[in-house]
Design a protein around this motif. Structure first.
Motif, PDB file in Angstrom:
ATOM      1  N   THR A 210       1.186  -6.031  12.382  1.00 37.04           N
ATOM      2  CA  THR A 210       2.239  -6.607  11.551  1.00 37.04           C
ATOM      3  C   THR A 210       2.623  -5.617  10.466  1.00 37.04           C
ATOM      4  N   LEU A 211       3.857  -5.699  10.027  1.00 34.86           N
ATOM      5  CA  LEU A 211       4.394  -4.774   9.035  1.00 34.86           C
ATOM      6  C   LEU A 211       5.206  -5.548   8.015  1.00 34.86           C
ATOM      7  N   SER A 212       5.000  -5.264   6.743  1.00 37.78           N
ATOM      8  CA  SER A 212       5.844  -5.826   5.690  1.00 37.78           C
ATOM      9  C   SER A 212       6.350  -4.681   4.817  1.00 37.78           C
ATOM     10  N   LEU A 213       7.595  -4.815   4.366  1.00 39.47           N
ATOM     11  CA  LEU A 213       8.241  -3.766   3.571  1.00 39.47           C
ATOM     12  C   LEU A 213       8.987  -4.389   2.399  1.00 39.47           C
ATOM     13  N   HIS A 214       8.781  -3.832   1.230  1.00 44.53           N
ATOM     14  CA  HIS A 214       9.512  -4.249   0.038  1.00 44.53           C
ATOM     15  C   HIS A 214      10.183  -3.018  -0.567  1.00 44.53           C
ATOM     16  N   GLY A 215      11.470  -3.157  -0.877  1.00 46.09           N
ATOM     17  CA  GLY A 215      12.225  -2.010  -1.352  1.00 46.09           C
ATOM     18  C   GLY A 215      12.781  -2.192  -2.750  1.00 46.09           C
ATOM     19  N   LYS A 216      12.938  -1.060  -3.432  1.00 40.86           N
ATOM     20  CA  LYS A 216      13.533  -1.040  -4.760  1.00 40.86           C
ATOM     21  C   LYS A 216      14.514   0.120  -4.819  1.00 40.86           C
ATOM     22  N   ILE A 217      15.777  -0.185  -5.150  1.00 39.67           N
ATOM     23  CA  ILE A 217      16.833   0.827  -5.181  1.00 39.67           C
ATOM     24  C   ILE A 217      17.073   1.303  -6.604  1.00 39.67           C
ATOM     25  N   GLN A 218      17.185   2.629  -6.739  1.00 43.36           N
ATOM     26  CA  GLN A 218      17.488   3.190  -8.055  1.00 43.36           C
ATOM     27  C   GLN A 218      18.103   4.573  -7.891  1.00 43.36           C
ATOM     28  N   SER A 219      19.349   4.729  -8.364  1.00 45.38           N
ATOM     29  CA  SER A 219      20.044   6.017  -8.387  1.00 45.38           C
ATOM     30  C   SER A 219      20.076   6.704  -7.027  1.00 45.38           C
ATOM     31  N   GLY A 220      20.535   5.996  -5.999  1.00 44.46           N
ATOM     32  CA  GLY A 220      20.666   6.592  -4.681  1.00 44.46           C
ATOM     33  C   GLY A 220      19.364   6.793  -3.935  1.00 44.46           C
ATOM     34  N   LYS A 221      18.287   6.322  -4.488  1.00 42.69           N
ATOM     35  CA  LYS A 221      16.978   6.426  -3.845  1.00 42.69           C
ATOM     36  C   LYS A 221      16.433   5.023  -3.583  1.00 42.69           C
ATOM     37  N   MET A 222      15.549   4.933  -2.594  1.00 40.65           N
ATOM     38  CA  MET A 222      14.908   3.659  -2.305  1.00 40.65           C
ATOM     39  C   MET A 222      13.413   3.895  -2.125  1.00 40.65           C
ATOM     40  N   ALA A 223      12.628   3.202  -2.933  1.00 47.11           N
ATOM     41  CA  ALA A 223      11.180   3.233  -2.795  1.00 47.11           C
ATOM     42  C   ALA A 223      10.765   2.058  -1.923  1.00 47.11           C
ATOM     43  N   LEU A 224       9.993   2.338  -0.873  1.00 51.29           N
ATOM     44  CA  LEU A 224       9.577   1.314   0.068  1.00 51.29           C
ATOM     45  C   LEU A 224       8.055   1.184   0.046  1.00 51.29           C
ATOM     46  N   ASN A 225       7.594   0.019  -0.337  1.00 52.97           N
ATOM     47  CA  ASN A 225       6.158  -0.267  -0.297  1.00 52.97           C
ATOM     48  C   ASN A 225       5.848  -0.976   1.012  1.00 52.97           C
ATOM     49  N   TYR A 226       4.900  -0.403   1.771  1.00 54.56           N
ATOM     50  CA  TYR A 226       4.573  -0.975   3.068  1.00 54.56           C
ATOM     51  C   TYR A 226       3.144  -1.504   3.113  1.00 54.56           C
ATOM     52  N   GLN A 227       2.944  -2.499   3.967  1.00 57.28           N
ATOM     53  CA  GLN A 227       1.621  -3.087   4.197  1.00 57.28           C
ATOM     54  C   GLN A 227       1.465  -3.291   5.701  1.00 57.28           C
ATOM     55  N   LEU A 228       0.381  -2.739   6.266  1.00 57.19           N
ATOM     56  CA  LEU A 228       0.130  -2.837   7.691  1.00 57.19           C
ATOM     57  C   LEU A 228      -1.119  -3.655   7.955  1.00 57.19           C
ATOM     58  N   ASN A 229      -1.109  -4.365   9.070  1.00 50.08           N
ATOM     59  CA  ASN A 229      -2.289  -5.091   9.524  1.00 50.08           C
ATOM     60  C   ASN A 229      -2.386  -4.948  11.035  1.00 50.08           C
ATOM     61  N   GLY A 230      -3.598  -4.906  11.567  1.00 46.49           N
ATOM     62  CA  GLY A 230      -3.774  -4.784  12.996  1.00 46.49           C
ATOM     63  C   GLY A 230      -3.913  -3.348  13.445  1.00 46.49           C
ATOM     64  N   ASN A 231      -3.589  -3.098  14.709  1.00 51.83           N
ATOM     65  CA  ASN A 231      -3.743  -1.773  15.314  1.00 51.83           C
ATOM     66  C   ASN A 231      -2.597  -0.860  14.896  1.00 51.83           C
TER      67      ASN A 231
END
Length: 257
Positions: free
Chosen positions: A150-171
């Motif tokens: 499983t994969l979850s992604l949370h994003g934050k946009i600032q000045s043409g950039k996007m920071a993506l925090n990811y969380q993985l579970n499983g294989n």
């Protein structure tokens, strides 16, 4: 019973039978994305297409329909405009050599030819992108599956950039995190090539594609660039967890802002 009454009863029976046939056909004609499919799986539909290809518009229309009908189901539509048609009379403004490279990678792993419109589902199977029955079957089968991760992604946009925090579970060992920045829709008037004079509607256009080697990291942050006109209403970001050798996709999700 009088003849007139018999005729009326017979007519009512015929009408009821006709209505039943129409109802059964209506139910049978529903696509797999409209049915109540049980399962924990997901379906990633990657269409390789081009504005210079006369057989591509029906596939584009089918994928737009699937996207519209998907609702909240885990069906992820990505359309890649390849660049090898650009030399044949019309340069597709959405084309990118990276997308052609991705298609060739799939062809190598799946033992398939490279053509348009080509649809790849979960990185595991391919067929002609305008084949609605094959697409419905592939979606149905994928949604019934059990994901390896499983994969979850949370994003934050600032000045043409996007920071993506990811969380993985499983294989997720040795997996790649693939991030697609997607423009939800666009319209193009084609002036040359095989589609000369046509106005083409596009959906789920991949505008940027990023890949990150996660190795064994279960969570972390990656950063990407986004265009100035990016906004959550007209665009979305889709993340895939993909095996680098087999190209099989083991998890998928949309970025939450």
């Amino acid at each position: 019973m009088k003849t007139t009454q018999i005729s009326i009863v017979a007519a009512l029976v015929v009408l009821l039978l006709f209505s039943a046939v129409l109802a059964s056909r209506s139910i049978a004609s529903k696509s797999s994305t409209e049915r109540n499919i049980k399962g924990d799986g997901f379906a990633v539909l990657e269409l390789f297409t081009s504005e210079g290809c006369s057989s591509c518009p029906p596939a584009d229309e089918l994928l737009a329909k699937i996207q519209k009908e998907a609702g909240n189901r885990p069906v992820y539509v990505l359309t890649y405009h390849v660049d090898y048609w650009d030399r044949l009379g019309w340069k597709d403004a959405f084309s990118n050599s990276d997308y052609s490279k991705r298609q060739y990678q799939y062809a190598s792993k799946l033992g398939a030819q490279v053509y348009t419109p080509q649809l790849v589902v979960n990185g595991k199977t391919e067929f002609v992108g305008s084949n609605e029955s094959a697409t419905d079957y592939a979606i149905n089968s994928a949604l019934k599956g059990t994901p390896e991760a499983t994969l979850s992604l949370h994003g934050k946009i600032q000045s043409g950039k996007m920071a993506l925090n990811y969380q993985l579970n499983g294989n997720s060992d040795n997996a790649e995190l693939v991030i697609a920045v997607v423009q939800k829709e666009a319209i193009t008037k084609v002036k040359r090539g095989e589609n000369e004079g046509r106005t083409l509607a596009h959906a789920q256009i991949v505008r940027q594609l990023y890949s990150f080697n996660l190795e064994k990291a279960e969570k972390g942050e990656v950063n990407i660039s986004v265009s100035e006109d990016f906004n959550p209403n007209g665009w979305e970001v889709i993340g895939l967890l993909q095996h680098p050798k087999t190209r099989a996709i083991t998890a998928a999700t949309k970025v939450v802002f």
